[in-house]
Design a protein around this motif. Structure first.
Motif, short mmCIF file in Angstrom:
data_model
loop_
_atom_site.label_atom_id
_atom_site.label_comp_id
_atom_site.label_asym_id
_atom_site.label_seq_id
_atom_site.Cartn_x
_atom_site.Cartn_y
_atom_site.Cartn_z
N LEU A 136 0.83 -1.20 0.00
CA LEU A 136 0.00 0.00 0.00
C LEU A 136 0.87 1.25 0.00
N PHE A 137 1.92 1.26 0.81
CA PHE A 137 2.81 2.42 0.87
C PHE A 137 3.56 2.62 -0.45
N LEU A 138 4.03 1.52 -1.03
CA LEU A 138 4.72 1.63 -2.32
C LEU A 138 3.76 2.11 -3.41
N ALA A 139 2.53 1.61 -3.36
CA ALA A 139 1.52 2.04 -4.33
C ALA A 139 1.23 3.53 -4.18
N ALA A 140 1.26 4.02 -2.94
CA ALA A 140 1.00 5.44 -2.71
C ALA A 140 2.06 6.31 -3.38
N ILE A 141 3.31 5.90 -3.29
CA ILE A 141 4.38 6.66 -3.95
C ILE A 141 4.18 6.65 -5.46
N TYR A 142 3.85 5.48 -5.98
CA TYR A 142 3.61 5.37 -7.43
C TYR A 142 2.45 6.27 -7.86
N LEU A 143 1.37 6.25 -7.11
CA LEU A 143 0.20 7.06 -7.47
C LEU A 143 0.52 8.55 -7.42
N VAL A 177 -1.57 9.57 2.18
CA VAL A 177 -1.62 10.92 1.62
C VAL A 177 -0.24 11.56 1.63
N ILE A 178 0.48 11.40 2.74
CA ILE A 178 1.83 11.97 2.84
C ILE A 178 2.76 11.35 1.80
N LEU A 179 2.69 10.04 1.66
CA LEU A 179 3.55 9.35 0.70
C LEU A 179 3.23 9.78 -0.73
N MET A 180 1.95 9.96 -1.02
CA MET A 180 1.55 10.42 -2.35
C MET A 180 2.00 11.85 -2.60
N ALA A 181 1.99 12.65 -1.54
CA ALA A 181 2.24 14.08 -1.69
C ALA A 181 3.68 14.40 -2.10
#
Length: 285
Positions: free
Chosen positions: A47-54, A132-136
Motif C-alpha cells: 500500500l505504501f509503495l503504491a502510494a508513492i507510485y500514485l 496521503v503523505i507518501l503520495m504528496a
C-alpha cells in the motif's frame, strides 16, 4: 470523482496488486508456506509503495491539486483493509490453521473476531493519512518532472529497507537496499536525461538535485518516525530506546535538511559533469 481525472485507470493497477497480494498470501499460508517468508508479502508495505507510485503519476492522470489526492488515498486504504478483513473472515470461519490472518482465538468466538476486525477498521484513518503523505512527496515535485522519478525510487528503497530490517534480515544483506548509493546515482540520471526535459544548462539542474536530496532525507525521517510508532520493529533508522525521542527526531529532521542540501549539491556536480560529457560526445559524433 472530478471531471478530467482518470481515477479508474489511475487506481486500477494498485487495486489489482493489493487484492492479489492478500489472496496470494492467504492461499500460500493455507497451503503450508512458512510465515518466515510469507510475511514479506505485506499488504501494508505494498500500500505504501503504491502510494508513492500514485503520487508520481498523478499529474499524468489529470490530478493537478493536492486535495485531489485525499479521496483516492482513503479509497485505496479502505480497499486494502477490505481485502484483509475478507481474509480474516475466511480464515476464522474455515479455521485455517496455517493462516496468520486469524488466530485460534477468533475461531467461533464472535466477540473476539469482531474486535479483531474493528481494530483494522479503526486503523484506516491513520493509514490513510500516511498514504496521503507518501503520495504528496512525488506529487509536489510535479513542477520539476525530472525529479519525480528519482524521488519515488528513493522512497521505495527506504520503505523496502525498513521492512527488510524489520523482518529481521541480516544487516549486511539489508544494506543492499541502500538509498544513499541510489541518491548518488541520481546525478548520472539527471545528467543523462536532463536535456530531454529542456534542462540544457548546468544551473538548471541545481534545483531538481537539491529537491531530490530533500525528498530523500524526508523519506528517511518518515522511516525514523515509523520506528518510534512501531518500536517492536528494529531498524537502523532510529532507536527509540535511547530516550529523548522528540528532541532526537527534531535533530534528525534538522540534520536531514542540511544533509539533503549537501548531497543535492554533490548530485548536481555529477549531473553537470554527465550532461557536459554527453553534449560533447554528441557534438563529436
Amino acid at each position: 470523482m472530478s471531471e478530467g481525472t482518470d481515477h479508474e485507470g489511475w487506481l486500477r493497477r494498485p487495486k489489482t496488486l493489493l487484492a492479489v497480494l492478500v489472496v496470494a498470501r492467504l492461499v500460500l499460508e493455507t497451503a503450508g508456506a512458512a510465515h518466515t517468508w510469507t510475511r514479506y508479502l505485506s499488504s501494508t508495505v505494498a500500500l505504501f509503495l503504491a502510494a508513492i507510485y500514485l503520487g508520481a503519476v498523478a499529474p499524468l492522470r489529470g490530478v493537478t491539486r493536492f486535495t485531489k489526492l485525499i479521496l483516492p488515498a482513503v479509497f485505496l486504504t479502505v480497499w486494502t483493509a477490505g481485502w484483509v478483513i475478507f481474509a480474516i473472515l475466511v480464515s476464522a470461519l474455515l479455521q485455517l490453521q496455517g493462516s496468520h490472518f486469524a488466530s485460534p482465538d477468533d475461531y467461533g468466538n464472535w466477540p473476539h473476531l469482531r474486535q479483531h476486525i474493528l481494530g483494522h477498521v479503526g486503523a484506516i484513518g491513520i493509514y490513510s493519512a500516511v498514504v496521503v503523505i507518501l503520495m504528496a512527496v512525488p506529487f509536489l515535485l510535479r513542477r520539476w518532472p525530472v525529479a519525480v522519478g528519482p524521488a519515488a525510487v528513493l522512497g521505495a528503497l527506504v520503505i523496502t529497507r525498513y521492512w527488510v530490517e524489520a523482518m529481521g534480515a541480516d544487516p549486511a544483506r539489508a544494506s543492499a537496499w541502500s538509498s544513499t548509493l541510489a541518491m548518488l546515482l541520481c546525478g548520472f540520471y539527471l545528467g543523462g536525461v536532463g536535456q530531454c526535459f529542456g534542462l540544457k544548462l548546468g544551473g538548471q539542474l541545481l534545483i531538481p538535485s537539491i529537491l531530490i536530496g530533500w525528498a530523500w532525507r524526508f523519506w528517511v525521517f518518515l522511516a525514523a518516525v515509523l520506528s518510534v510508532v512501531a518500536p517492536f520493529y528494529k531498524t537502523h533508522f532510529f532507536d527509540p530506546s535511547g530516550g529523548r525521542v522528540a528532541v532526537r527526531l527534531a535533530e534528525s529532521l534538522g540534520v536531514g535538511v542540511l544533509e539533503g542540501f549537501v548531497y543535492g549539491v554533490v548530485v548536481w556536480g555529477i549531473a553537470v559533469w554527465i550532461s557536459h560529457t554527453a553534449r560533447r560526445t554528441a557534438l563529436e559524433v
